[in-house]
Every structure is written in C-alpha cells, then in structure tokens.
Design an enzyme around this catalytic site. Structure first.
Site, short mmCIF file in Angstrom:
data_model
loop_
_atom_site.label_atom_id
_atom_site.label_comp_id
_atom_site.label_asym_id
_atom_site.label_seq_id
_atom_site.Cartn_x
_atom_site.Cartn_y
_atom_site.Cartn_z
N TYR A 57 0.71 -1.26 0.00
CA TYR A 57 -0.01 -0.10 0.09
C TYR A 57 0.91 1.26 0.19
O TYR A 57 1.85 1.40 0.75
CB TYR A 57 -0.91 -0.05 1.16
N GLU A 59 -0.10 4.88 -0.38
CA GLU A 59 -0.83 6.15 -0.58
C GLU A 59 -0.04 7.17 -0.33
O GLU A 59 0.80 7.27 0.60
CB GLU A 59 -2.07 6.38 0.38
N ASP A 202 -3.66 14.27 -25.35
CA ASP A 202 -3.95 13.02 -24.88
C ASP A 202 -3.32 12.38 -25.95
O ASP A 202 -3.94 12.04 -27.02
CB ASP A 202 -5.59 12.77 -24.73
N THR A 228 -1.57 7.20 -21.76
CA THR A 228 -1.76 5.84 -21.35
C THR A 228 -0.15 5.24 -21.62
O THR A 228 0.38 5.67 -22.45
CB THR A 228 -2.63 4.80 -22.28
N LYS A 231 0.01 1.48 -24.74
CA LYS A 231 -0.24 1.47 -26.32
C LYS A 231 1.22 1.59 -26.94
O LYS A 231 1.81 0.54 -26.72
CB LYS A 231 -1.34 2.44 -26.64
N ARG A 237 -0.64 -1.83 -18.49
CA ARG A 237 -1.74 -0.69 -18.56
C ARG A 237 -1.79 0.35 -17.53
O ARG A 237 -1.49 -0.33 -16.27
CB ARG A 237 -3.11 -1.67 -18.16
C1 LIG Z 1 -6.82 4.73 -24.54
C2 LIG Z 1 -7.24 6.04 -24.47
C3 LIG Z 1 -7.60 6.56 -23.21
C4 LIG Z 1 -8.18 5.77 -22.19
O1 LIG Z 1 -7.41 4.74 -21.71
P1 LIG Z 1 -7.94 3.73 -20.81
O2 LIG Z 1 -6.66 3.19 -20.01
O3 LIG Z 1 -8.53 2.77 -21.54
O4 LIG Z 1 -8.83 4.08 -19.80
C5 LIG Z 1 -7.77 7.82 -23.32
N1 LIG Z 1 -7.47 8.64 -24.43
C6 LIG Z 1 -7.30 8.09 -25.52
C7 LIG Z 1 -6.82 9.16 -26.52
C8 LIG Z 1 -6.77 6.81 -25.76
O5 LIG Z 1 -6.46 6.36 -26.68
#
Ligand SMILES: *Cc1c(COP(=O)(O)O)cnc(C)c1O
Length: 449
Positions: A57, A59, A202, A228, A231, A237
C-alpha cells in the site's frame, strides 16, 4: 519455456485460470494482433508487473506517504518519475494514474469547474469517450463542445477556432483514438492561447511514435499531457500525466493541482507493480533501438495502407501518417464493421469494428474497422509482411460482401448463422493457416527460455 507460460505454481493451485492464461498466450502468439491500442510487452517487463510490489500500500507520493516500508518502493516510483521527465523533457510527472480514463478525469478536476465548456474531437470522428462524449462522465459534468474532421479526414481547424472563440472553453483536448493524421499542436496552441484555455495533449496512441521521433512532440505547445502507458509506449496498463514548462507558466500550482487530483481526490493507493513496469517500459523506450522501432511502426502502417488500397479497400483520409488506419466499408454496405471484424477473427487476425466520420450506422454496428501495426512491428515484421497481410485482410473482407445487417429483431439469429458460415468458410480457413505459419516465423512469447 519461461515461467509466465509454464505457470508452474498456478497450474497446480488453480488449473482453471492457468489453462485459460496459457490459451491466451497461444492466441496472441498465433494471431496477428492488429488492434492499434494493443501491444506485446517484454518478458522483463512482465517480471516487474508480476512482482511482490503488488502487495504494498503506497498512498501518497515518494517521501510523503501514510504508511511505513518505503525503503525500496520510493526509489522505484522516483525512477519512474525521473525517466518520464527525462524522456519527454517536462518538469513534472505523475505516474500513479490507474489508467487513461481516470487520468483524464483528474485533469478535469485540476483545471475545470463542473459546467465549464470543454472541447474535444467528436467520438465518431475519432475522439475518445473521455473528451466529452455524452455517455462518459466528461460529457455529463462539463459542457461539451465537440469539433470534427473534414471530408478529407483532417481536423477542421477553422471549426476549432470558431467554436473556441464562441464558447471560450476552459480546456481543449488534442488527441484521439482513431485519427490517422499528424496533430498540428502549434495550430491548436494558437487557438487555445487566444481564448485562454488549457491545451491538453492526450497522446495515448502515439507516445511511442513521439519518443521515436516519428510524430512531432506536443511538449512545447501544450500545458498538460496525458498518455496511457500500454499502447505504442509498450508498457503495462496504466497512464501518466505530464506538466510542461508552458503549463507551469500558465499556472505555477498546476503540478500540485494534478497530484492532488490523482490523490486524494480520485484515487487511493497506487499500483506500485504497474509503476515499476512503467519505469521498465520508459527505460526500454529511451534506448536507441526504440527509435528504429517507432519509425518502423509508421513505415509498416504506410506499407499496410497501400496494400489494403491496392487490394481495392477504401481508407478514411486515403492513408495514414501514424500507426493506424480506418477501413471505410460503406462501399460494401452500411454497418459492415461487425462482419469484417468477426470474419478476420476467424482468420486469427484481430482488429476492431469502429465508427468512421459521418458513419451512417451506429457505434455498436459501425461501418468501419480500425487496425494498426504496433504489435506486428514489436514481433519484428517489416514492409514485406505488411504487403502480405494486407492482401489476406482484403481477401477475408471480400468473403463478407454478401452479408447485410438486418433489422434489429432479426440480428441475433442472422449473426448466429453468419458466425457458423464464417467458421466453415474455406478461404478464411486457408488464411488462418497462412497467419499461423507467418506467426511461427516471428515468435514472441512461446519457446523462450
Ligand atoms: C486509450 C485512450 C484513453 C483511455 O485509456 P484507458 O486506459 O482505456 O482508460 C484515453 N484517451 C485516448 C486518446 C486513448 O487512446
């Protein structure tokens, strides 16, 4: 054979789960994973992710925790933070977000009041749910003003400027989940600065490309970045929020606001096993080989796009600048995405059904498929393989031409019959065999010691 496939202990204690994990390794190994948001992480990274760090943990933040026992955890999180800062050239990084969607919510919490206007790319045009779509909390709590792509598939910057001037949004998103062109961060910055909005990149999908120099970086133009980690960055993840120098110029307290929004406003204990794996992913991405890898992803995407078009398929925007493409299936009929994605799955080729801009159908029965090259590139495939795979995909899609989406009440029965026929389709069976043979030449997880 490695532990993660043998699973020597789990096989004894919980064979039901162990067996399914082993089957999933095989599915990934003998299939072409072409969902552009997926990837194959390294075996070293899996060791960090599967470690006892999951027991802790934690926090709070390094040196500012609520419990004891941080002699080794704090340095791990600090390394992840320092690598993120160095890799992207930013003064502040938060590596605790559980995933992309909560990270985006934290960004809203740090920068907006409920009811404020926000702008993002419309979902059917390639935008993400969290950028203001009506069924996401982002569309419920904030006044969402979506912008769109033009007929040619490029973002309509004139519309972005006009909507920004008219609505004075507090925040503008630049980023997408199904956009095939390069983002013009500079043009977005001009508009955001003019109306005093926070500009947030993003870059979830394209982070690996940015680190490799295969897509321009948003760092000099935006106030905040969310990515994220799972990807093209090829990590576990998870997600990160980065505060840029420009962001601290707009609001010197922005870094604290982001940290407070993640904890304690939105999250509890961070997942330190995931954070260690993020540090490993960043370490891998900062090696010179990753530059080659990122550039190859784009070369492969361009080769795949030209193979698909050469085989008679129509692509949204007529090609790609990044790692993904959208096949517009409307020349075959409306709402064909589900048939294409299921037929391809029967051939061990994994893609996802996806809306196309101005889709005549609905998000659950959209008229396109989305596919990309990150995972295949990770396996070592190059242009020649893309040429081949493009031909296979086109030939499978050819097999679905005769299927038409029926009225709602008849769909379940129709799809059942379709699935049966597809499984027994000779052409698709042949393709599945060819896919398996190709995968054997580019092994990833199996047969590793
Ligand atoms: C994948 C993605 C997210 C969200 O990610 P999660 O891990 O699935 O919650 C947000 N914005 C964009 C542009 C993404 O491609």
């Amino acid at each position: 054979m490695d532990w993660f496939y043998e699973l020597p202990n789990l096989t004894k204690t919980d064979p039901e789960i162990a067996e399914l994990i082993k089957k999933e390794v095989e599915r990934q190994e003998f299939g072409l994973v072409m969902i552009p948001s997926e990837n194959h992480v390294s075996i070293s990274l899996l060791e960090a992710l599967g470690s006892v760090l999951t027991n802790k943990y934690a926090e709070g933040y390094p040196k500012r925790r609520y419990y004891s026992g941080f002699e080794f955890i704090d340095p791990i999180e600090t390394i992840a933070i320092e690598r993120a800062k160095k890799a992207f050239g930013v003064p502040h990084a938060n590596v605790q977000p559980y995933s992309g969607s909560p990270a985006n919510l934290a960004i809203y919490l740090a920068t907006c009041n409920t009811g404020d206007a926000i702008m993002g790319l419309n979902l059917p045009d390639g935008g993400h749910l969290t950028h203001g779509w009506k069924t996401s909390i982002s569309g419920m709590l904030y006044k969402s003003i979506p912008y769109h792509v033009k007929e040619d598939g490029y973002i309509d910057m004139d519309e972005v400027a006009a909507l920004a001037r008219e609505n004075k949004p507090k925040l503008i998103w630049v980023g997408a989940t199904a956009y095939v062109r390069e983002f013009d961060f500079e043009a977005f910055a001009k508009i955001a600065d003019e109306v005093g909005a926070y500009l947030v990149a993003d870059m979830s999908h394209i982070t690996g490309l940015i680190l490799a120099g295969a897509h321009r970086s948003p760092v000099d133009y935006v106030h905040l970045i969310m990515t994220t980690t799972h990807k093209t960055l090829r990590g576990p993840r998870g997600a990160m929020i980065l505060v840029t120098k420009k962001g601290l110029g707009k609001d010197p307290e922005l870094a604290e606001k982001i940290d407070k929004a993640i904890f304690p406003a939105l999250q509890g204990g961070p997942h330190e096993n995931q954070i260690a794996a993020t540090a490993v992913a960043l370490g891998e991405a900062m090696k010179p080989e990753f530059k080659e890898h990122g550039k190859q992803i784009v070369k492969n995407a361009k080769a795949l796009a030209s193979s698909l078009m050469g085989n008679g398929l129509k692509l949204v925007s007529g090609g790609t600048d990044n790692h993904l493409m959208l096949v517009d299936l409307t020349p075959l009929g409306v709402g064909k995405g589900i048939f294409a994605s299921e037929a391809l799955e029967a051939a061990n080729i994994f893609v996802n059904k996806n809306t196309i801009p101005r889709d005549p159908s609905s998000p659950f029965y959209p008229s396109g498929i989305r596919l990309g090259t990150p995972s295949l590139t990770t396996r070592g495939m190059k242009e020649n393989e893309m040429e081949l795979v493009g031909g296979w995909i086109a030939s499978v899609i050819n097999e679905i031409a005769k299927y038409e989406l029926p009225e709602k009440e008849l769909r379940a029965e129709y799809l059942k019959n379709f699935r049966n026929e597809i499984r027994n389709n000779e052409k698709i069976r042949e393709t599945r065999q060819k896919v398996k043979e190709l995968c054997l030449k580019f092994p990833f997880y199996l047969n590793r010691v």
